[in-house]
Structures are given as C-alpha cells and as structure tokens.
Enzyme design. Structure first.
Site, short mmCIF file in Angstrom:
data_model
loop_
_atom_site.label_atom_id
_atom_site.label_comp_id
_atom_site.label_asym_id
_atom_site.label_seq_id
_atom_site.Cartn_x
_atom_site.Cartn_y
_atom_site.Cartn_z
N ARG A 1 6.87 -28.00 45.38
CA ARG A 1 7.98 -28.28 46.28
C ARG A 1 7.85 -27.34 47.48
NH1 ARG A 1 14.30 -26.90 46.14
NH2 ARG A 1 13.42 -24.83 46.29
N GLU B 1 24.22 -21.64 38.35
CA GLU B 1 25.48 -21.76 39.07
C GLU B 1 26.70 -21.82 38.15
OE1 GLU B 1 22.66 -23.15 40.00
OE2 GLU B 1 22.53 -23.32 42.19
N ASP C 1 24.39 -25.67 45.22
CA ASP C 1 23.68 -26.94 45.00
C ASP C 1 24.30 -27.78 43.89
OD1 ASP C 1 21.62 -27.03 46.82
OD2 ASP C 1 20.32 -25.74 45.62
N ARG D 1 10.48 -20.89 49.90
CA ARG D 1 10.65 -20.96 48.44
C ARG D 1 9.42 -21.64 47.83
NH1 ARG D 1 13.71 -18.35 50.54
NH2 ARG D 1 15.98 -18.23 50.38
N GLN E 1 17.15 -14.53 41.54
CA GLN E 1 18.13 -15.57 41.89
C GLN E 1 19.42 -15.37 41.10
OE1 GLN E 1 18.33 -19.68 40.37
NE2 GLN E 1 17.53 -20.27 42.37
N HIS F 1 22.96 -14.12 45.04
CA HIS F 1 23.13 -14.38 46.47
C HIS F 1 24.58 -14.19 46.97
CE1 HIS F 1 21.62 -17.51 49.69
NE2 HIS F 1 22.61 -16.83 50.17
C1 GLC Z 1 19.24 -21.71 45.07
C2 GLC Z 1 18.88 -22.54 46.29
C3 GLC Z 1 19.89 -22.32 47.39
C4 GLC Z 1 21.31 -22.52 46.89
C5 GLC Z 1 21.57 -21.68 45.66
C6 GLC Z 1 22.93 -21.95 45.05
O1 GLC Z 1 19.07 -20.37 45.35
O2 GLC Z 1 17.59 -22.22 46.78
O3 GLC Z 1 19.65 -23.20 48.45
O4 GLC Z 1 22.20 -22.18 47.92
O5 GLC Z 1 20.59 -21.94 44.69
O6 GLC Z 1 23.01 -23.23 44.53
#
Ligand code: GLC
Length: 803
Positions: A343, A635, A492, A333, A688, A642
């Site tokens: 980072r 989130e 996260d 990343r 993402q 993902h």
């Molecule tokens: C981002 C982070 C990953 C995490 C996801 C959900 O993609 O890189 O580690 O699982 O967010 O929070």
C-alpha cells in the site's frame, strides 16, 4: 527489563541484548533508496517505491521475525566454526558471544566479538548515491595468526511486490543473475531496464548468485551450505531466486585489522556497477560519504536544540522524535515491518500532518509534498484519500512504466478520482494549516500564488485551493450545523456518513483561524471578513450542540444519536473531542478546564491517554468499524498515540504545565526503556498505539515508526511546552512547563538568524511571561524577525506579567 540505552553523544541507540521480543528497526536512506533494517540486520531495500521497485526480499510476518537480511558470515577456516556479525541469522549462544547493534541517524552498525575476532558491519546509504554501503572491519584480537573466510549474503527480490508474493508462474523464470568483473548482477529479462548489482572492493575467492545453491536444500540462513563448506559454488542462473554472496579468504596476524567494502546498487553492472565499485573501493570515498550523512542530520537537528531539566525530553526532541517525523515525511506509510510495501502512495491526511512537524528542518521535501498533495486535490475542495503522486509524473521516473508479466490494466490519473462516498471529512483541512505553517516558517508569501492543477480539471493558486477546502467543510454540515463525518474523520474507524463529527468542526474552526491570519497578512480583507464570520458560526454551532455537561460529545450518527455522551454505556468519553475543543479555541475557558479534567479522570493511564472509554463490545455500523475491533486494540479503546500530543497542547493552552508534562511523560517511549517486558517495541520511536486497559496485553506498544505521533509530539513539545512559535510578526515565546523547571535553553534557527533563548522560572510558575529581552533590549510581544546570519541572545523571565 532493558535491552539497550541511549547514547546521546553519538546520537545512537545501543542495543546490548539482541534477543528482543520484537524487531527494533531503523531506516537507511534519505532520498531514493531505502533499507528498513532490524537490530539483527534483517530487512529489505527498495528504490523509490516499495511496491514497484523492490531490491532485496523480505518474508513479512514470517518465522523467524526478520528474514532475510543483509548479512555477513565469518568462518574460522581452521575449525570450520561460523557466525554472523549481527546476532541472527546464525544466533550464537549469547553467553559466549557479544553482540551490539547501534542504530544511528540513517545508519546501523553491528558489532560482534567472538573467539577473539572483533568485527563490525556498518550499513548506510550515502545522501547523494543510490547505493547501500557495507563497511566491514575485522580485527584479530588473539595471539596467533587466524585464517578466516568472510561471506556476504542478501536475497534479491522480484521487483514488484505483487509478483514477489503471488503469481510466481512468470516471475520465477524471468529474473537471472551473472558474475563478471567481480560484480554480481541481477537482471529482469522481461524488463530490460531493471538491474541490481552487488560489488566489493576486492577480487572474491568464490561467489554465489543462486539462493538455493548458497543455502542448500532444506537449510536456511542459519546454516548455509556454502559457509559450512568454506566455499561458494560460483553459481549463477537465468531464472530462479537470486542472491549475492561474495567470499574472501583472509589471514590476519595477531592485532591485525582489515577493512572490506560491499556495495548494493540500482542499475546494471556496466552502466553503474563498475563506476560505483571504483568509487567506493577507495576507502576515502566511503568515509567522506559517511561524514556527509552525519552532516546532513547535523544540519537538520541544529535548527532546534533544547536543553531542559528533563533528560528524556532532550534526547527525544533533539534527536529521535525529529528523526522519526522526518522519516514519516520521506517514506510516508510505505515501508516498515508491518507496512510491507503493498500500500504505497500518500495518505492525504497523514502526509498533510507529517509536513507540519518538519517545515523547519526539511523545507524542500515538505514543499514537494505540499505540491504533490495539491495535485490530488479536487476543485470541489476535498482531497483524494490515498494516492500515489507518481501517477501525475508518468514516464518521468519509469516507475509506472513497469509492465507486469501478467497483464494488469494500467491506471490512468483520471481513474483514481473518487467521489464523495470515499471522502474523509478531515483530510484536506490539515493541509490548510500545514501550508500556512510552511509559509510562516520559510517566509515565502509568494508560495500562496503558486498555481497547481486540480485533479479533476482546472487549476488554482495555492491560496484558492485553501479557500476551497474551507468552503467544502462549510458546505458539508449536518442537521445540527456540525461537519458531516462522511467516510471517516481523523478516526478511520468512525464512519458516520451523513452523521456529524465534532472533531471535524473543531478542526474547521482551527483551520479557519490560521487561514484568516494569512489572509490578513496578504491584505485579503474580504476573505478575512468572510472566513471570520464562518469561524464564528462554527464556534456557535459547536458550543450549542456538542457540550454534554462534563465534556464534548464526539458527534451524531446519521439517525441523530449522540456519540460519546454521559448517557452512552460504551464510548462514553472520547479524547479528541476534548483536546480539539480546546486546541481549536472553540471551548470557553470554563468548559475547557472541565473537559480536560475529565480526560485526566477517565482516560489517563500510566502508558498514556486512551482514545475513548469504555471500549465498544457490540458492533454498531452507525458508529462504524471502531465497534468491530477488539476492546483495547487500535481505535477501540487503545492508548492510540497520535491524539496524545493534542491533549498536551490543550493543557498548555490552559496553562497547566504540570498536567501537560504528566501526559507527555506517560507515553514517552524513552521512559519505558527499562520496561521492555511490557512495551516490547522500540524505546526510541513512538508507535501507532499502545494496547489499552481493557485488553490483557495492556501496555504493549504496536506498530512502530510510521505514525503522525512523532510530528505532533515534536510540535507539542517545542511549540507548546517550550512555547516557541514562529508567526508572521516574529517569534512567540510562551512556554508552559512543569513548575519545578527552574530554567531551560533553546537554540532556534529561523529564516537564517539564530536565537539563543534562555528561559528562567524563578517563581516556579507553569505559564506566564514576565519579561523578554532581545540582545539586552526589552521586547513586548513576539521577538521581531532578525537579520540573516545574526546571532541573538533572548532572555525570558517567567512569572506574572509586570510582577
Ligand atoms: C492510522 C492512519 C491515520 C488515522 C489513524 C486513526 O494511523 O494512518 O490516517 O488517522 O490511524 O484512525
């Protein structure tokens, strides 16, 4: 609205309109040197680490979007008019000039046609040389002689991101430039082992090494004074901001074409630059290097090629999704236009998952990554959430030897070990499965015996490392017998601390099952028994505590309050609890069907599945940061990409191929090629997240390229939709497809043998194998592993078994 198209024959994405609302990027370099480059040739280069060893500068999050870059200016020396081969930075009127950008596999090609001059700039990094090559072709399409000038331009960066962006009181005076023997050298006086060079295959007519002399005061890359004047000023300086501009005057006859090569490399003029200049001044070596790069990707892609009735599926699986997954393994990343290099290091969970997607196409890199991750694994079983593996290789590659001119105390490997308060409860569990999958793919059972030190002392075989991971999750359970959430789980922003995470318990069950399979193969009967019992206990706790009537809850806060239940006003239903209950084989069939039906009912949208709905509007720190993010973003109620493939896998497990494809299609970037006014981001790369329905930017895709989505969609598509899964006992072929697919073909290479698999679906089913034959003979169960170099014909007929 569309800006380009997929050119499958050349494995390129072709951008015909460069005025895209976002930067569409590509990655050059597959080993040490990397350039992140936009469709306008903006971007930056680094060597190994975008934190420690930057080569060209990037002004992130700036205006305009993607500057500076690796540019070629052309100037008509008769009229004084000038332009660039990429549309930006000069930005000619698109009604008068034609620009094309072709993003290919680890190369980008810019083409421009203006004032009857056809020009092309190909950028790539050879597989085995740490040098970026610029291969330029210029052709006079007019009927008269043309007097032209060509100028290159790139801006060097200070070598460390920190001193390139802050505290310039030293760095501004500590790097210099010089020109000698046709080569520009950028040196770091305080760090006499760091040099970068820029060379060409000709003797330049003039040059500039000083940025501000090339650009001129209060000018930008759009209107550099040197180009306007038709000459550089032969500048070089000790201190200041350095650039690389080499200028050549050309006279081209009608129809004449010329080719020029430029080289951007790491190392000093005398030790490296001269040899590189010599090597790549020979065009044959440039062509050879480009051919090798093509072969590099060809070899990877050829491990698994598919031919299905779904064009987008074919294009993405055969080319782009694997490419994206590979890039994530190589560059983690670290580096994009969003993650700009401050980072670095490996995210334990991110890299563990990335590995899974490409164990077949990149066994070496994934093996290296596995060992690096295990070096960050503690003897109590948890992994370090984010760490730079180079810390264990100090002095081996010089990166951590870097001494900044401002004294910053250097970290020792012992400084990076964090305690339980920073443990993410999912991190290490992913690695159990990725290691087992690596071993199944590569047939190297002995890898389980490989010894790796624990980061906090002592050492263990890989097999022992895995048992510690499973034991850790068994130990850290909460009041209800479900795994504790700790600092965060996969999400996260779900920060449950001593509260409990359904997802992690499901993951634990999943990892236990996969591990038990390996323990059986190794004849570790004691462990088979022990971990099967743990799995049964986990399943029992999950089924007892997490079912909510219509779906599975997401967990409990530390006060014991349920998250993701029908009683919750916000965050009522979470995607991951449903997909993982099914994928992990915890859910009974009846519950599995019900919860996935509710996923479709409550979370589905035309752009993919939402991560959870309704989004949170009130901060609640017992739940976590998720409640402090805008509704519909990241989130908190976005279409987080993902988790989408996990829902596809869950539907495949349930045998619902039509639903699996509906989920796959909704979020497939390919399908949004003509919808860029909504999507904005690249149609060849997963992002993402896609902004969710509770936000006015609904449908905009954000943060492209570096996401676990690619690897997981590759897995979902190949192992679950097409259903081709290597196991210790052979190749399972168990597709779950849309009922209107009449047939599909897959060519899979595995452990040296080739399997040409043809699947027919005469009855229009979604799942179920009626019969399989291998080279004409019936097979029951998995297709047995065939001898190396053999080519095998596998016929599969779908339908009801024995019908
Ligand atoms: C981002 C982070 C990953 C995490 C996801 C959900 O993609 O890189 O580690 O699982 O967010 O929070």
């Amino acid at each position: 609205m569309r800006y380009g198209y997929f050119d499958d024959d050349n494995k390129e994405y072709v951008i015909e309109r460069p005025d895209i609302p976002a930067s569409w990027i590509n990655y050059l370099g597959v080993k040490n040197l990397c350039t992140v480059i936009s469709h306008n040739a903006g971007g930056y280069t680094f060597y190994k680490s975008p934190e420690h060893h930057r080569i060209t500068r990037f002004r992130q999050n700036a205006v305009p979007l993607d500057r500076p870059g690796h540019y070629i200016y052309l100037r008509d020396d008769e009229t004084g008019e000038y332009w660039t081969i990429s549309w930006q930075p000069v930005g000619k009127d698109l009604a008068k000039a034609k620009y094309i950008c072709r993003h290919g596999l680890s190369y980008s090609k810019f083409q421009c046609n203006y004032r009857k001059i056809e020009a092309e700039q190909l950028l790539f990094i050879p597989v085995n040389d740490d040098v970026e090559l610029w291969d330029i072709k210029i052709k006079n399409k007019s009927k008269k002689n043309r007097k032209l000038s060509i100028f290159t331009y790139l801006e060097f960066s200070f070598h460390h991101i920190e001193i390139d962006n802050q505290n310039l009181q030293m760095s501004l005076y500590a790097s210099g430039s010089s020109f000698d023997n046709g080569i520009i050298e950028c040196d770091f006086f305080y760090e006499p082992w760091t040099y970068h060079f820029f060379a060409s295959n000709f003797d330049p007519d003039s040059y500039d090494c000083v940025r501000d002399d090339f650009l001129g005061n209060y000018r930008t890359e759009t209107n550099p004074i040197a180009v306007e004047n038709g000459n550089c000023s032969d500048s070089s300086r000790l201190g200041g901001n350095q650039c690389a501009s080499l200028h050549k005057k050309l006279i081209l006859k009608p129809g004449e074409e010329t080719r020029l090569i430029f080289m951007l490399g790491v190392g000093s003029r005398n030790e490296k630059g001269r040899d590189v200049k010599k090597k790549y001044s020979d065009l044959k070596n440039v062509d050879k290097a480009f051919e090798e790069l093509k072969q590099y990707w060809e070899r990877k892609l050829s491990v698994l090629q598919v031919k299905t009735p779904h064009r987008g599926f074919n294009t993405m699986i055969n080319i782009w999704t694997l490419y994206q997954a590979e890039i994530c393994v190589i560059w983690s990343r670290f580096a994009s236009f969003i993650e700009v290099g401050g980072r670095v290091g490996l995210g334990f969970r991110d890299t563990s998952q990335d590995i899974m997607g490409v164990v077949h196409s990149n066994p070496e890199k994934t093996k290296q990554r596995i060992i690096q991750l295990l070096r960050g694994h503690t003897s109590s079983g948890y992994g370090l959430h984010l760490f730079d593996p180079y810390i264990f290789e100090q002095n081996k590659n010089g990166l951590l030897d870097v001494k900044l001119p401002t004294v910053v105390p250097q970290k020792k490997s012992s400084d990076i070990i964090h305690g339980i308060e920073d443990v993410c409860s999912d991190d290490a569990l992913w690695l159990v499965v990725s290691i087992c999958e690596w071993i199944v793919e590569n047939g190297d059972l002995d890898f389980f015996n490989y010894v790796v030190p624990y980061v906090d002392g002592g050492e263990g075989t890989i097999y022992e490392h895995l048992t510690k991971i499973l034991d850790f999750s068994a130990k850290y359970v909460g009041k209800n017998g479900v795994c504790q959430g700790l600092r965060a789980d996969w999400n996260d922003c779900l920060n449950l601390g001593g509260g409990e995470s359904a997802m992690v318990s499901f993951m634990h069950h999943w990892a236990l099952n996969v591990f038990v399979d390996s323990a059986k193969k190794l004849g570790e009967d004691g462990d088979v028994k022990k971990y099967s019992q743990v799995a049964a206990k986990v399943k029992e706790a999950c089924e007892r505590e997490l079912w909510d009537g219509g779906w599975y809850i997401r967990g409990f806060t530390k006060k014991g309050i349920k998250i993701g239940t029908k009683e919750s006003e916000e965050g009522r239903i979470f995607l991951n609890s449903q997909s993982w209950a099914v994928y992990s084989e915890v859910a009974s069939n009846e519950r599995a069907v019900k919860c996935m039906d509710n996923v479709d009912k409550f979370l589905f949208s035309q752009y993919g599945l939402h991560i959870a709905l309704p989004a949170y509007s009130k901060p609640d720190d017992d739940i976590g940061y998720i409640t402090r993010v805008y509704k519909g973003i990241k989130e908190n109620g976005s279409i987080f990409c993902h988790p989408n493939p996990w829902a596809v896998i869950a539907e495949c497990k349930l045998g619902r191929g039509n639903r699996a494809m509906k989920f796959y299609d909704a979020i497939l970037p390919y399908n949004q090629n003509d919808l860029i006014e909504v999507r904005e981001a690249e149609p060849y790369s997963y992002c993402q997240f896609v902004v969710g329905k509770d936000h006015k930017d609904y449908g905009k895709a954000k943060h492209s390229w570096l996401t676990g989505t690619a690897g997981w969609f590759y897995t979902a598509a190949t192992k679950y939709i097409l259903g081709i899964r290597p196991t210790y006992d052979g190749l399972i072929i168990d597709p779950c497809i849309p009922s209107d697919w009449e047939e599909f073909e897959v060519q899979r290479k595995w452990r040296g043998a080739t399997y040409n698999i043809r699947v027919k679906n005469p009855r229009g089913v979604e799942k179920g194998v009626k019969c399989i034959s291998l080279n004409g003979a019936d097979v029951h169960g998995p297709v047995p592993i065939q001898p190396e170099s053999s080519v095998n014909e596998v016929e599969v007929i779908l339908g009801k078994a024995n019908s």
